[in-house]
Design an enzyme around this catalytic site. Structure first.
Site, PDB file in Angstrom:
ATOM      1  N   GLU A  49     -23.654 -43.416   2.633  1.00 42.70           N
ATOM      2  CA  GLU A  49     -23.200 -44.793   2.547  1.00 42.70           C
ATOM      3  C   GLU A  49     -21.724 -44.766   2.149  1.00 42.70           C
ATOM      4  O   GLU A  49     -21.364 -44.253   1.090  1.00 42.70           O
ATOM      5  CB  GLU A  49     -24.015 -45.591   1.526  1.00 42.70           C
ATOM      6  N   ASP A  60     -21.038 -55.220  -7.782  1.00 42.40           N
ATOM      7  CA  ASP A  60     -20.812 -53.882  -8.337  1.00 42.40           C
ATOM      8  C   ASP A  60     -20.292 -53.953  -9.768  1.00 42.40           C
ATOM      9  O   ASP A  60     -19.581 -54.882 -10.151  1.00 42.40           O
ATOM     10  CB  ASP A  60     -19.815 -53.126  -7.462  1.00 42.40           C
TER      11      ASP A  60
END
Length: 270
Positions: A49, A60
Site C-alpha cells: 500500500e 491518520d
C-alpha cells in the site's frame, strides 16, 4: 483476475496470510521510495500500500501526518507517485500495488485521467479513505473499466447493511480497521477483531485484511490467525522517520521489522 486477486488466491491455496505494508510515497525523499518498495518485497511483502501524501490526512495519526509533511516538503505530487509505481514495475511485475490516499488529489488531477495513468503505470488497486461507496458512482466505473480494484474500509462500528453494501462495491480485499480512531492510536484487541472478521466473512467471500495496531511479529501472528492478512503502517513509517538520514540503515531497519512478521505469518501455515 487482477494481480491482487491472483496473489490473494495463491496465498489462500497455500494456507498463507497476506503481509501488506504501507509507506508514504516521497518519505523521506521521492528518490528513495522505489528502493524502499523493493526492500519491502524482499522482506516478505505480498502487496504494497503506497500512500499518496495529502495536506490534511484526517484519518491518520501524527506518525503518518508527519510523513505526509516530509513528503510534501519535496513537492511530491500524485503524478510523481504514479511515476514511482511505473519505475517499480521495471523490476517487479508481480507484487500488487495499492494507492491509498484521499479524494482531493485525484479530483484535482481528474478522475478519468487519474484512473488511466494509474492503470498504465501498473497500479492494481485504489483505496480512497474519504470516498464511501455510496458516493463513488462517478469514480468506481472508471476504476472497473481499467481493472483497478476498489478497496474500501470497514470499521468496528459498521452495521451489517453497510458491510454488505461495501462488500458489493469492493474487489481485491476489504480493509478492516481494527479499532475506532486514527492510525497508530491504540493497542489492538485480537478477540474483538476475530469476532468482527468472522462476521464479515459471513457476508462476503472477499479476503479481509486487518490494519491499525500491527506493530510486531507477535501481533501480526495473532491477527493473521483470525484474518486473511495484516496491514502494517504506522510502525514502518515511524521507522522511516527515525532512520531517514541513512538510506542503507533505513532499508535494514525496515527489513528487521518486516521479515519477522513474514516468518510469524508463515508459521501459521505449518
Amino acid at each position: 483476475m487482477s494481480r491482487i486477486q491472483g496473489v490473494m488466491k495463491a496465498l489462500k491455496d497455500q494456507n498463507r496470510k497476506a503481509l501488506i505494508p504501507y509507506i508514504t510515497a516521497g518519505d523521506p525523499h521521492p528518490d528513495v521510495t522505489v528502493d524502499l518498495m523493493h526492500t519491502l518485497v524482499s522482506a516478505g511483502a505480498d502487496v504494497i500500500e503506497l500512500g499518496v501524501p495529502f495536506s490534511d490526512p484526517m484519518a491518520d495519526g501524527p506518525v503518518i501526518q508527519q510523513a505526509c509533511e516530509r513528503s510534501l516538503k519535496h513537492g511530491t505530487s500524485l503524478r510523481q507517485v504514479i511515476g514511482m509505481v511505473k519505475e517499480f514495475r521495471k523490476q517487479d511485475d508481480k507484487t500488487p500495488v495499492v494507492l491509498m490516499g484521499y479524494l482531493n488529489p485525484m479530483e484535482a488531477m481528474g478522475y478519468e485521467a487519474f484512473a488511466e495513468a494509474a492503470a498504465d503505470a501498473g497500479v492494481d488497486g485504489i483505496l480512497t479513505v474519504d470516498l464511501p461507496p455510496e458516493e463513488a458512482d462517478d469514480v468506481a466505473p472508471l476504476f472497473t473499466k481499467r481493472k483497478l480494484d476498489a478497496i474500501f474500509l470497514l470499521a468496528p462500528t459498521t452495521v451489517d447493511e453497510r458491510i454488505r453494501a461495501i462488500a458489493e462495491h469492493s474487489s481485491g480485499y476489504v480493509y478492516y480497521v481494527s479499532f475506532k480512531g486514527v492510525t497508530g492510536a491504540a493497542k489492538i484487541n485480537v478477540d474483538e477483531v476475530a469476532e468482527k472478521v468472522a462476521h464479515i466473512h459471513e457476508m462476503t467471500a472477499l479476503p479481509v485484511g486487518v490494519g491499525f495496531g500491527i506493530r510486531d511479529a507477535e501481533t501480526a501472528a495473532a491477527v493473521g490467525r483470525v484474518s486473511d492478512g495484516v496491514i502494517v503502517g504506522s510502525v514502518l513509517v515511524d521507522t522511516i522517520a527515525r532512520n531517514q538520514a541513512d538510506t542503507e540503515e533505513l532499508k535494514r531497519a525496515l527489513t528487521d521489522l518486516l521479515h519477522p512478521m513474514r516468518e510469524a505469518l508463515d508459521s501459521l501455515a505449518s
